[in-house]
Design a protein around this motif. Structure first.
Motif, mmCIF file in Angstrom:
data_model
loop_
_atom_site.group_PDB
_atom_site.id
_atom_site.type_symbol
_atom_site.label_atom_id
_atom_site.label_comp_id
_atom_site.label_asym_id
_atom_site.label_seq_id
_atom_site.Cartn_x
_atom_site.Cartn_y
_atom_site.Cartn_z
ATOM 1 N N LEU A 227 0.848 -1.185 0.000
ATOM 2 C CA LEU A 227 0.000 0.000 0.000
ATOM 3 C C LEU A 227 0.886 1.239 0.000
ATOM 4 C CD1 LEU A 227 -2.322 -1.342 2.810
ATOM 5 C CD2 LEU A 227 -2.973 -1.157 0.415
ATOM 6 N N PHE A 228 0.939 1.933 -1.119
ATOM 7 C CA PHE A 228 1.767 3.123 -1.230
ATOM 8 C C PHE A 228 1.037 4.324 -0.628
ATOM 9 C CE2 PHE A 228 3.305 0.243 -4.426
ATOM 10 C CZ PHE A 228 4.680 0.441 -4.420
ATOM 11 N N HIS A 229 1.823 5.230 -0.074
ATOM 12 C CA HIS A 229 1.243 6.415 0.553
ATOM 13 C C HIS A 229 2.245 7.559 0.505
ATOM 14 C CE1 HIS A 229 3.796 5.939 4.142
ATOM 15 N NE2 HIS A 229 3.572 4.644 4.010
ATOM 16 N N LYS A 230 1.776 8.768 0.743
ATOM 17 C CA LYS A 230 2.662 9.915 0.824
ATOM 18 C C LYS A 230 3.472 9.824 2.113
ATOM 19 C CE LYS A 230 -0.512 12.811 -1.815
ATOM 20 N NZ LYS A 230 -1.411 13.993 -1.803
ATOM 21 N N ALA A 231 4.728 10.208 2.054
ATOM 22 C CA ALA A 231 5.621 10.068 3.206
ATOM 23 C C ALA A 231 5.063 10.750 4.444
ATOM 24 C CB ALA A 231 7.001 10.627 2.854
ATOM 25 N N ARG A 232 4.404 11.871 4.263
ATOM 26 C CA ARG A 232 3.888 12.631 5.409
ATOM 27 C C ARG A 232 2.758 11.906 6.137
ATOM 28 N NH1 ARG A 232 1.855 15.849 0.978
ATOM 29 N NH2 ARG A 232 -0.428 15.668 0.761
ATOM 30 N N ASP A 233 2.168 10.887 5.500
ATOM 31 C CA ASP A 233 1.035 10.185 6.100
ATOM 32 C C ASP A 233 1.421 8.893 6.804
ATOM 33 O OD1 ASP A 233 -0.829 12.103 5.264
ATOM 34 O OD2 ASP A 233 -1.069 11.151 3.306
ATOM 35 N N ARG A 234 2.703 8.645 6.966
ATOM 36 C CA ARG A 234 3.127 7.372 7.564
ATOM 37 C C ARG A 234 2.581 7.182 8.981
ATOM 38 N NH1 ARG A 234 8.804 4.377 6.682
ATOM 39 N NH2 ARG A 234 7.748 4.197 4.684
ATOM 40 N N GLN A 235 2.553 8.229 9.768
ATOM 41 C CA GLN A 235 2.034 8.121 11.130
ATOM 42 C C GLN A 235 0.552 7.723 11.121
ATOM 43 O OE1 GLN A 235 3.672 8.573 14.310
ATOM 44 N NE2 GLN A 235 1.729 7.644 14.914
#
Length: 252
Positions: free
Chosen positions: A149-157
């Motif tokens: 599942l890919f996501h924007k780095a800022r949304d990891r939390q």
């Protein structure tokens, strides 16, 4: 020395950027060879030879091999710190064979692909659902279906928070579908979370997945919808672990 310093800095950034997950995380170095379909048998033969040499010479290196349905051979090695990234590979075998003969083994590998790459992933013990104990190689379950599942780095939390809710739901319902959660690390061009599932076969995996969907019900759908707010794309990796091509030192 400059190369070592770069590795250290990169690994330090990796550790700091994922520190919110857990101090109990396990890092893995991943090496991927994209094998020509026509070279599968020849590559398997030289890969088996490498594993046999490691066993014969009682090497300390550890690796597990996943052969995917799209003919990628993925070697997975645990690393405990930045110093592991630069240590000599199979030093006992190299000393026994000599540099030239040892190099010939890897020259043989090179004949069977054009592209290969390396990167780091991080296993999160806290976010994985393994109620019977953590293991990346459950006995008798060599089939793998991994969801990336890919996501924007800022949304990891945010992704980690929703993963926690999923684990709590699985535990509450007593799910029999166990899984491990990995986060992308150094060397990955994009940020992602990977959910790794093991089963005895593709058929057994589908049967287990169907039972799990019925068990978790609407609660799971709500969490999935919440997760999808942060996911940019989804990919799947499917294949089988290859114990004969893998190596782990005998327990003393």
């Amino acid at each position: 020395m400059k190369t070592t310093n770069k590795i250290f800095k990169a690994f330090l950034i990796l550790v700091l950027s994922t520190s919110f997950l857990s101090a109990q995380n396990q890092f893995y170095r991943i090496h991927v060879d994209h094998i020509y379909p026509s070279s599968s048998d020849a590559y398997e033969k030289v890969s088996k030879r490498l594993a046999d040499l490691a066993k014969e010479n009682q090497e300390e290196d550890i690796w597990n091999v996943l052969w995917t349905n799209d003919n990628r051979v993925i070697s997975i090695s645990p690393v405990s710190g930045w110093e592991d990234l630069g240590k000599e590979f199979m030093p006992k075998t190299r000393a026994k064979l000599g540099d030239d003969k040892f190099a010939e083994i890897f020259s043989e590998f090179d004949k069977h692909y054009d592209n290969h790459n390396d990167y780091i992933i991080i296993l999160s013990n806290n976010l994985s659902y393994m109620p019977d104990g953590m293991t990346t190689t459950p006995e008798g379950e060599n089939y793998r279906k991994n969801m990336v599942l890919f996501h924007k780095a800022r949304d990891r939390q945010k992704i980690a928070e929703i993963a926690t809710k999923f684990k709590e739901l699985y535990a509450k319902k007593g799910s029999k579908s166990h899984y491990r959660v990995y986060f992308s690390g150094f060397g990955n061009p994009e940020s992602y979370i990977m959910v790794a599932n093991a089963a005895a076969s593709p058929l057994e995996f589908e049967k287990q997945s169907d039972e799990n969907r019925k068990l978790l019900g609407e609660d799971s759908k709500k969490l999935w919808d919440e997760l999808m707010q942060y996911v940019t794309k989804i990919e799947y990796t499917e294949g089988h672990m290859q114990p004969e091509l893998s190596y782990s030192p005998a327990k003393k």
